[in-house]
Every structure is written in C-alpha cells, then in structure tokens.
Enzyme design. Sequence first.
Site, mmCIF file in Angstrom:
data_model
loop_
_atom_site.group_PDB
_atom_site.id
_atom_site.type_symbol
_atom_site.label_atom_id
_atom_site.label_comp_id
_atom_site.label_asym_id
_atom_site.label_seq_id
_atom_site.Cartn_x
_atom_site.Cartn_y
_atom_site.Cartn_z
ATOM 1 N N HIS A 43 26.828 -29.639 97.590
ATOM 2 C CA HIS A 43 25.698 -28.988 96.914
ATOM 3 C C HIS A 43 25.535 -27.598 97.514
ATOM 4 O O HIS A 43 24.785 -27.413 98.467
ATOM 5 C CB HIS A 43 24.417 -29.810 97.101
ATOM 6 C CG HIS A 43 23.253 -29.285 96.314
ATOM 7 N ND1 HIS A 43 22.211 -30.087 95.894
ATOM 8 C CD2 HIS A 43 22.946 -28.048 95.877
ATOM 9 C CE1 HIS A 43 21.319 -29.361 95.244
ATOM 10 N NE2 HIS A 43 21.750 -28.112 95.220
ATOM 11 N N GLU A 70 27.121 -30.376 92.822
ATOM 12 C CA GLU A 70 25.768 -30.456 92.278
ATOM 13 C C GLU A 70 24.999 -29.197 92.618
ATOM 14 O O GLU A 70 25.267 -28.524 93.616
ATOM 15 C CB GLU A 70 25.037 -31.698 92.804
ATOM 16 C CG GLU A 70 24.894 -31.786 94.301
ATOM 17 C CD GLU A 70 24.206 -33.059 94.744
ATOM 18 O OE1 GLU A 70 23.453 -33.016 95.740
ATOM 19 O OE2 GLU A 70 24.420 -34.101 94.106
ATOM 20 N N HIS A 190 20.101 -40.484 96.151
ATOM 21 C CA HIS A 190 18.983 -39.999 96.953
ATOM 22 C C HIS A 190 18.352 -41.146 97.729
ATOM 23 O O HIS A 190 17.741 -42.044 97.149
ATOM 24 C CB HIS A 190 17.902 -39.276 96.139
ATOM 25 C CG HIS A 190 17.119 -38.307 97.002
ATOM 26 N ND1 HIS A 190 17.417 -36.973 97.076
ATOM 27 C CD2 HIS A 190 16.104 -38.512 97.862
ATOM 28 C CE1 HIS A 190 16.588 -36.377 97.931
ATOM 29 N NE2 HIS A 190 15.786 -37.299 98.416
#
Length: 237
Positions: A43, A70, A190
């Site tokens: 990310h 991401e 997550h």
Amino acid sequence: MTNLSVNINKIATLRNARGENVPDLLKVAADCEAFGADGITVHPRPDERHIRRDDVYRLRPLVKTEFNIEGYPSPEFMKLVLQVKPEQVTLVPDAPGAITSNAGWNVGENMDFLSSIVDRLREAGIRSSIFVGTDIENIQLAARAGADRVELFTKPYADLYPKDPEQAVAPFVKAAQAAFSAGLGVNAGHDLSLVNLKFFHERIPRLSEVSIGHALICDALYLGLEKTIKEYKACLK
C-alpha cells in the site's frame, strides 16, 4: 482454498526506521512466497512512510505469485499501477495522511469516479477490488460500478469477535452472499489474525483472498516468518 496475500508494509516501516536496507524488503517478499504465501500486497502512500514507489517498481519482476497494490486512486497512484500492472488493484478511500484504512467506500456517492477508475484498470488487464463495509446496497453498487471483487473491511468483525463470534460474523456472511449474487468475488482484510481468521473463513462461503499484514508480522516476531505463514495458511484450509 482461500489465498493468503501478505501485506509487507510493516517490513518497509522497519527498514525505513534506520534509513538502510535492513530488513531487505525484496528478500522478505521472496521468502513469503517461498514459505507458502499466495500473494504479496503493498500500500504505497503519498508520504512513502513505508512502501516507496521505487519499491513497487522493484517488486514487480520479483513477485511470482499475485501482486496486489492497494491505495487511493489519485492520479499519481493510477500512473504507478498502470505502469506496474499488478494482477489486482484494491481501491481504498483513505485520506493521504491516514494511519491505516478505517472505512470502506460509499460507492453511491463516488459512482462516476469509481466506475471510471475500474474501466481504466480493466482496459489495462488489471483486476479491480473495491474496499467496502457490509452494507448490501453499497456492495450491489460496487457491482454496478464494474468492479471484479469487493474487499470486506473486517475491523468490526475483529472488534466484536472476542465477545460474540456469531454476531460478529453474521453481517459479513450476508455481505458475501450479496456480493456473490451480484457477480462479485470476495476478498477480506483488516485486523484478521490467528485468533479470528479460522472462524471467519469457516463462515464465509467461497472467500477468494485475505490480505493480512500487521498481525502476521507481529506473530512472526515470536514464531518466525515461515511458521507464521504456515499457521495462517492452515486457518484457510
């Protein structure tokens, strides 16, 4: 079997703390694959506080499994992913300074924007995944936007799991069923961990992929990276 994509952001955070190349991010990514990971997730954020843009370019030829990038689809992010062409791009609605992803998209309010981004990814041969919560209408709108998959934001599940696992997972079961009915694949991520992953996987039908970073790297401090990846994979059988 559900794929395990290892998010290596925390490895980059540790490396950046000293300004040198220890730990070696590229070696860790290769080791994760050798130890059984089905993919590598990064990310890159605008401030490059962990993964740097240069890391993404250097990782691309080395990742032999699935490369998932991401991030928020800013012009700079889109330029990066369209040049690198990972297998998957996961679109998250993070503000530039966000510590971590803390909510999914409101797809209806961003329909034109997300549709245009998904179209560009599809034209480049890149699978798209939109980061969402468990709201059924929102998931159906992600399908209308043209996404290939949704990634379910699982922090609410992780927070409630210690108190009531069945209640924690129930909205995610319904969300996954709605996604499948709309023709979407389902990813999740997550705060998934060795504590709660097996139960989540058992309850969610046809889960394609989980992306796990923080908890996995923390576990590796005690168990070692190879054993940790094997234990996470065992939760996904």
